[in-house]
Design an enzyme around this catalytic site. Structure first.
Site, PDB file in Angstrom:
ATOM      1  N   ARG A 310       1.095  -1.462   0.178  1.00  0.00           N
ATOM      2  CA  ARG A 310       0.182  -0.034  -0.423  1.00  0.00           C
ATOM      3  C   ARG A 310       0.886   1.014  -0.226  1.00  0.00           C
ATOM      4  NH1 ARG A 310      -3.103   1.495   3.477  1.00  0.00           N
ATOM      5  NH2 ARG A 310      -4.579   1.987   2.787  1.00  0.00           N
ATOM      6  N   CYS A 341      14.287  -3.696  -6.307  1.00  0.00           N
ATOM      7  CA  CYS A 341      15.025  -2.707  -7.095  1.00  0.00           C
ATOM      8  C   CYS A 341      13.775  -1.294  -7.728  1.00  0.00           C
ATOM      9  CB  CYS A 341      15.606  -3.409  -7.983  1.00  0.00           C
ATOM     10  SG  CYS A 341      17.063  -4.726  -6.978  1.00  0.00           S
TER      11      CYS A 341
END
Length: 418
Positions: A310, A341
């Site tokens: 979220r 990443c």
């Protein structure tokens, strides 16, 4: 300001960390039970009210079993969720299948299980008839178009992919009557994570008015109205939780004013809350493993947005505390980040916190809904375990952590872990 806490002492939580390591999700059975009972009490004036837990919020069967024991139904939106609900013990109209862009195999399972089928689009109706999958109980999802409210999570109704127009709802109801389907329901879901009781009340008024219009203009009785979920939780300490009793009272007044005069005073009533039920009773517990200073001060933790999407997905706020430092001044500014990443893999951005040293235990609050459920394996990340703090004070592992074997399980390739 409400203080965010966890239902374990510092010593008890440290014992869990010592036993299981971090990260892990922790849920509170007692809190979940008490919470859903309060919601049900607010609607106890209606003998045919039911809360259908939105399984998508947290599809763990141990939590679903708790809610079934409390008298809830299950709101499912996919084939796996239907299978989960059936495995837990939900049956027939204790399940609503509320999907969109639905594949035939999913409708087939919902029909076979005799669930309430909530149809999102009028174009599905000829397919249901052609395949002889006409349910005993059918529901139609309504999208009212521009109404002046909505949010970034679910979208404004006129932009959302969900539901039918008013004209389509009337056509669908007439179609159901022509097919001799005796039980017809209406459903909507136009708000998400709202603490605005006026929006929720307006939704109820809209749906009751729609049912009354159908009764008056078509002579067709509506047997069931699902007001959706949408009740938010107080993610921030300065937010005030929604008053369930006030909400129930407002719906009761509208029910009496709009439905009773039409002879619809016994229409069944439902909610499909997920976030509001389990959200406040879950925590993601993680450890600080890295400190970095460049243009900002970063605290790296041993979890990532693979376990809680979220904040990275749409900048959602989750309160964060540091174990044992409740009384330490929040005089340091950090970005708290995972190792994915992706630069949005951040749980807190420029957040005032106590000084954090490596090995500190960090607690992300209100993660009991849309936490593990929204997880993923991008970047080869393996999702954390789930623990349940039971009402008797014992802790049970209700989902083990993912392993490399899990990650590679669908690959038929030599030399990978099996």
């Amino acid at each position: 300001m409400m203080k965010k806490s966890i239902p374990l002492s510092e010593a008890a939580l440290c014992e869990l960390v010592q036993e299981y390591g971090t990260p892990f999700h922790l849920y509170d059975e007692k809190g979940i039970r008490e919470n859903v009972r309060q919601l049900q009490a607010a609607f106890s004036w209606h003998p045919r009210f039911r809360e259908y837990y939105a399984v998508k919020a947290n599809p763990n069967p141990y939590l679903m079993e708790i809610l079934r024991e409390e008298g809830c139904g299950a709101d499912c939106s996919s084939l796996p969720e239907l299978v989960l609900a059936h495995a837990v013990g939900f049956r027939d109209d204790e399940i609503i299948f509320s999907s969109n862009n639905t594949a035939p195999a999913e409708y087939e399972r919902a029909y076979q299980d005799n669930t309430i089928i909530n149809v999102d689009d009028i174009s599905h109706l000829p397919d249901l008839k052609e395949r002889d999958w006409l349910p005993e109980k059918i529901c139609f999802r309504y999208n009212p178009g521009a109404i002046g409210y909505g949010n970034d999570i679910i979208g404004h109704p006129e932009e959302a992919k969900y539901g039918m127009t008013k004209e389509q709802i009337f056509a669908a109801v007439r179609w159901a009557k022509k097919q001799n389907i005796q039980w017809i329901g209406l459903h909507t879901m136009i708000v998400s994570n709202t603490l605005d009781i006026e929006e929720l009340a307006q939704t109820a008024k809209m749906m009751f008015t729609l049912a009354a219009e159908i009764c008056h203009e078509e002579g067709i009785r509506i047997d069931f109205i699902d007001l959706g979920g949408g009740i938010g939780i107080a993610y921030r300490p300065d937010e005030i939780p929604l008053d369930y009793q006030d909400y129930g009272n407002r719906v009761r007044k509208l029910y009496g004013e709009i439905l009773a005069p039409c002879g619809l005073q016994d229409v069944a009533l439902a909610l499909e809350c997920g976030r509001a039920i389990t959200g406040p009773y879950g925590w993601l517990v993680t450890s600080a493993i890295h400190y970095k200073h460049t243009y900002r001060n970063y605290i790296g933790v041993d979890t990532s947005m693979a376990d809680l999407m979220r904040p990275g997905m749409y900048g959602a706020y989750h309160h964060l505390t540091v174990l044992g430092k409740d009384d330490v001044p929040c005089d340091h500014i950090y970005d708290v980040v995972g190792s994915l990443c992706e630069n949005n893999d951040k749980f807190a951005v420029q957040r005032p916190l106590p000084e954090i040293v490596m090995g500190d235990i960090l607690i992300l609050h209100d993660t009991g809904a849309h936490g593990y459920a929204m997880g993923f394996n991008y970047n080869g990340k393996l999702r954390a375990r789930e623990l349940l703090l039971k009402s008797n004070g014992q802790v049970q592992q209700i989902r083990r952590p993912e392993t490399l074997r899990d990650y590679f399980a669908t690959l038929d390739y030599p030399d990978l872990p099996r």
